[in-house]
Each structure stands twice: as structure tokens, then as C-alpha cells.
Design an enzyme around this catalytic site. Structure first.
Site, PDB file in Angstrom:
ATOM      1  N   CYS A  32      -7.111  -2.147 -21.937  1.00  0.00           N
ATOM      2  CA  CYS A  32      -7.408  -0.545 -21.487  1.00  0.00           C
ATOM      3  C   CYS A  32      -8.047  -0.051 -22.644  1.00  0.00           C
ATOM      4  O   CYS A  32      -7.670   0.020 -23.716  1.00  0.00           O
ATOM      5  CB  CYS A  32      -6.221   0.206 -21.298  1.00  0.00           C
ATOM      6  SG  CYS A  32      -6.010   1.588 -21.366  1.00  0.00           S
ATOM      7  N   CYS A  35      -6.949   3.278 -23.935  1.00  0.00           N
ATOM      8  CA  CYS A  35      -5.644   3.165 -24.797  1.00  0.00           C
ATOM      9  C   CYS A  35      -6.062   2.765 -26.094  1.00  0.00           C
ATOM     10  O   CYS A  35      -5.347   3.356 -27.036  1.00  0.00           O
ATOM     11  CB  CYS A  35      -4.930   2.048 -24.162  1.00  0.00           C
ATOM     12  SG  CYS A  35      -4.252   2.111 -22.535  1.00  0.00           S
TER      13      CYS A  35
END
Length: 107
Positions: A32, A35
Site C-alpha cells: 500500500c 500506507c
């Protein structure tokens, strides 16, 4: 890793639900990109507010049970727990100020 701490399905109850101070849980995944943007901000906040709040990271791929239990549909999802209950949650990468506000809502 620094000021934030990794938690797992096995340690979640002890580290988050039984904590005596609010806990911000970063539900994240290796793949991700947003993230990775949020991670250094959380490290910074943990360094600045570590006496008021614990900041922990839960990898949803390695710990699917907890992510499923709290219906995490997208990452990053940042959830503040207080007294063992989720009180506030936001999804997606947010600026530092918004993350601090999220934490302050539980203090």
C-alpha cells in the site's frame, strides 16, 4: 521502527484493548503506497505524543483476523481505541494535523 510498535492478531487484545491509554491502530499493508506516506507521520506523532497515546501498526495481510473483526475495508485505516472500544476511524492517507486531531478526539 522507532516510536510505533507492531501488533499481531495474537497481541492485539493485550496491546490495544487492554491499554490504559488511547491507542491509534494503523491497519496497513506492505503493498500500500498511501500506507508508506502515513508511516513517517505516525512515527513523528508517536515521538511527540507517546506519553498520551500508543501508536501501533497492524499488517492486515499477516493478521487478517483482527482486520476482519473491525471490518477494515481499505488501507490505511487509522482507528483510535479507548477503553478497549474503537471510538474514531479514518481511511486513507491524511496530513499530520488531521492525524493529531483524530488522536486528540480520544484524549
Amino acid at each position: 521502527m522507532g516510536a510505533t510498535k507492531s501488533v499481531t492478531d495474537a497481541s492485539f487484545a493485550a496491546d490495544v484493548l487492554k491499554s490504559d491509554k488511547p491507542v491509534l491502530v494503523d491497519f496497513w499493508a506492505e503493498w500500500c503506497a498511501p500506507c508508506r506516506k502515513v508511516s513517517p507521520l505516525l512515527e513523528e506523532i508517536a515521538g511527540e505524543m507517546g506519553d498520551l497515546v500508543s501508536i501501533v501498526k497492524l499488517n492486515i495481510d499477516e493478521n487478517p483476523e483482527t482486520a476482519r473483526a473491525y471490518r477494515v475495508m481499505s488501507v490505511p485505516t487509522l482507528t483510535v481505541f479507548k477503553n478497549g472500544e474503537p471510538v474514531q476511524s479514518i481511511a486513507g492517507a491524511k496530513p499530520k494535523g488531521e492525524l493529531v486531531k483524530l488522536i486528540e478526539s480520544a484524549l
